[in-house]
Design a protein around this motif. Structure first.
Motif, mmCIF file in Angstrom:
data_model
loop_
_atom_site.group_PDB
_atom_site.id
_atom_site.type_symbol
_atom_site.label_atom_id
_atom_site.label_comp_id
_atom_site.label_asym_id
_atom_site.label_seq_id
_atom_site.Cartn_x
_atom_site.Cartn_y
_atom_site.Cartn_z
ATOM 1 N N GLY A 40 0.815 -1.202 0.000
ATOM 2 C CA GLY A 40 0.000 0.000 0.000
ATOM 3 C C GLY A 40 0.853 1.257 0.000
ATOM 4 O O GLY A 40 2.083 1.200 -0.105
ATOM 5 N N PRO A 41 0.223 2.414 0.089
ATOM 6 C CA PRO A 41 0.962 3.686 0.080
ATOM 7 C C PRO A 41 2.017 3.737 1.185
ATOM 8 O O PRO A 41 1.901 3.077 2.215
ATOM 9 C CB PRO A 41 -0.142 4.726 0.309
ATOM 10 N N ASP A 42 3.031 4.561 0.987
ATOM 11 C CA ASP A 42 4.190 4.582 1.890
ATOM 12 C C ASP A 42 3.887 5.191 3.253
ATOM 13 O O ASP A 42 4.473 4.785 4.261
ATOM 14 C CB ASP A 42 5.338 5.350 1.229
ATOM 15 N N SER B 124 7.113 9.113 -12.751
ATOM 16 C CA SER B 124 6.740 8.029 -13.669
ATOM 17 C C SER B 124 6.787 6.653 -13.013
ATOM 18 O O SER B 124 6.232 5.688 -13.552
ATOM 19 C CB SER B 124 7.656 8.037 -14.896
ATOM 20 N N ASP B 125 7.442 6.553 -11.829
ATOM 21 C CA ASP B 125 7.463 5.259 -11.128
ATOM 22 C C ASP B 125 6.064 4.838 -10.709
ATOM 23 O O ASP B 125 5.785 3.650 -10.531
ATOM 24 C CB ASP B 125 8.373 5.343 -9.893
ATOM 25 N N TRP B 126 5.163 5.811 -10.564
ATOM 26 C CA TRP B 126 3.756 5.503 -10.258
ATOM 27 C C TRP B 126 3.181 4.581 -11.329
ATOM 28 O O TRP B 126 2.477 3.608 -11.034
ATOM 29 C CB TRP B 126 2.976 6.806 -10.175
ATOM 30 N N LEU B 127 3.509 4.890 -12.576
ATOM 31 C CA LEU B 127 3.010 4.095 -13.701
ATOM 32 C C LEU B 127 3.742 2.761 -13.793
ATOM 33 O O LEU B 127 3.128 1.714 -14.072
ATOM 34 C CB LEU B 127 3.181 4.881 -15.002
ATOM 35 N N LYS B 128 5.059 2.778 -13.542
ATOM 36 C CA LYS B 128 5.838 1.540 -13.603
ATOM 37 C C LYS B 128 5.357 0.521 -12.560
ATOM 38 O O LYS B 128 5.391 -0.682 -12.795
ATOM 39 C CB LYS B 128 7.321 1.840 -13.375
ATOM 40 N N HIS B 129 4.913 1.039 -11.426
ATOM 41 C CA HIS B 129 4.446 0.159 -10.344
ATOM 42 C C HIS B 129 2.954 -0.157 -10.465
ATOM 43 O O HIS B 129 2.397 -0.819 -9.591
ATOM 44 C CB HIS B 129 4.725 0.804 -8.990
ATOM 45 N N ASN C 84 -4.620 0.386 -9.212
ATOM 46 C CA ASN C 84 -4.815 -0.180 -7.869
ATOM 47 C C ASN C 84 -5.678 0.754 -7.012
ATOM 48 O O ASN C 84 -5.257 1.858 -6.667
ATOM 49 C CB ASN C 84 -3.454 -0.399 -7.198
ATOM 50 N N PRO C 85 -6.885 0.336 -6.642
ATOM 51 C CA PRO C 85 -7.778 1.188 -5.824
ATOM 52 C C PRO C 85 -7.166 1.582 -4.480
ATOM 53 O O PRO C 85 -7.589 2.589 -3.894
ATOM 54 C CB PRO C 85 -9.010 0.294 -5.611
#
Length: 427
Positions: A43-45, A69-74, A79-80
């Motif tokens: 989940g979020p950090d 862009s790591d948001w998109l890579k992950h 993910n809700p």
């Protein structure tokens, strides 16, 4: 950019960046009311953060990346669990990110807000090739901070060891006496012969010895017989008598001896030969039945020591290190260092484990008190930390050092270490 995402977690958690005149990459004013709680699971950090953007207060989660862009890579966009992220904190902003509902995610870029000095301190820790990352700095840290973190690592170490105790306890249907006996036997092997000692403990359960507590020869016969040392032909009366006794006892209790080849003698002082340890172990079985119950009752360290001192070791071993091999002037008693080793690795552990299992703080406190009364261990690891300026006054601290080295230093988890965090904060 020579650092991982964890470094940014540290920077955000402790606000170790220039937060004057904060604004999002879109130019909105930004105020951090609460950075949130670090989440080490999925989940979020950071959970339960609170920020203010252009005068509006938001409560929710914060996600941290090296680049936007790591948001998109992950695949967070699918993910809700990330829909409640109120701020995206990045080192470098390189892409606009939208939530699943297509609203743009506010971004804080830290690229020009982290001091070069802090980054250098971090790199000095992580790029070192020494025995542990902070070897050059740990001596400058307040001893109270070091001791406080060693207390934490000591508890971590004993909680991990407790898991092994409980696993064996479950295998033995909750029998604490037998579980303690298994671990005690393994401890008598002192690492190099721990496994064969454990094997003979499984071959001859403790309750069998209690049936023969008035016959030392039979107890010694079962110990040496189960260990595989009574298969030869002997001329001396003592081993011949043991062999005869074991022939009967082996059939009675269906004892299957281990292979004598599993015992290690090479590069070992004769005083530590497994034959001498087995003689001492047999004498302990003669001297004290139901060891676990006794240890639960004894409160003073000196009284615990007495359990393992002046053991009724057979006089045969005063002149032998091995069957068929005579040697004058053999010390047949367990040395002080070995007794301390047993008190540390078995007695203190079981006090702690029993306290944890039964949720009884009394036994946990006794375990800690025992560790604080035992001398610190002397080994290569504790020696390196002493050389770096760390004071290690007792076994409580040395056990904490061993856990610190294994779980933090070796894994380069300086940002999860109270000592490492303090070093990064120092001016």
């Amino acid at each position: 950019m020579n650092f991982p995402e964890d470094f940014l977690h540290y920077v955000w958690q402790f606000r170790s960046f220039d937060y004057s005149g904060l604004h999002t990459v879109a130019g909105e004013s930004l105020k951090i009311i609460n950075p949130g709680l670090l989440n080490k699971n999925a989940g979020p950090d950071f959970f339960h953060a609170k920020i203010e953007i252009d005068g509006t207060t938001w409560a929710g989660n914060v996600e941290i990346h090296l680049r936007s862009s790591d948001w998109l890579k992950h695949h967070h966009q699918k993910n809700p669990a990330y829909e409640n992220v109120i701020l995206h904190v990045v080192y470098e902003h390189d892409a606009e990110i939208k939530r699943m509902d297509q609203t743009v995610l506010p971004v804080l870029e830290l690229k020009n807000r982290i001091s070069a000095d802090l980054i250098k301190k971090y790199e000095n820790l992580f790029l070192t090739l020494t025995d542990f990352p902070c070897i050059a700095q740990i001596g400058t840290v307040d001893p109270l901070i070091v001791d406080s973190f060693l207390a934490r690592t000591l508890i971590e170490r004993f909680e991990l060891k407790t898991n092994a105790v409980i696993e064996t306890l479950n295998e033995l249907n909750g029998n604490w006496e037998e579980t303690f006996y298994r671990f005690m036997a393994r401890n008598f092997g002192f690492k190099i012969n721990a496994l064969p000692f454990e094997m003979i403990a499984k071959a001859v359960p403790q309750h069998i010895y209690s049936k023969h507590k008035n016959n030392p020869y039979q107890i010694e016969a079962m110990v040496f017989g189960a260990a595989g040392f009574l298969t030869d032909q002997f001329e001396e009366e003592y081993p011949r008598k043991l062999k005869a006794e074991f022939a009967f006892l082996r059939k009675k209790y269906n004892i299957e001896p281990v292979e004598v080849s599993v015992w290690k003698f090479m590069r070992m002082r004769p005083q530590n030969f497994p034959t001498i340890r087995l003689a001492q172990f047999a004498a302990l079985m003669v001297k004290a039945n139901h060891l676990f119950s006794k240890i639960m009752e004894i409160k003073e360290v000196n009284d615990l020591r007495i359990l393992f001192e002046k053991l009724p070791v057979n006089d045969y071993w005063k002149t032998h290190y091995h069957f068929k091999k005579e040697a004058p002037g053999v010390n047949i008693q367990i040395g002080k260092d070995s007794v301390d080793n047993i008190l540390l690795n078995t007695v203190a552990l079981f006090l702690f484990a029993y306290g944890k299992y039964t949720a009884t703080q009394f036994y946990i406190s006794r375990a800690i008190k025992l560790l604080e009364s035992l001398p610190a261990e002397e080994n290569a690891i504790t020696g390196k930390f002493r050389g770096a300026g760390v004071k290690i006054g007792h076994a409580f601290a040395s056990q904490g050092i061993l856990q610190l080295k294994k779980q933090y230093c070796n894994e380069k988890k300086c940002l999860s270490c109270g000592i490492g965090i303090k070093i990064l904060k120092q001016a």
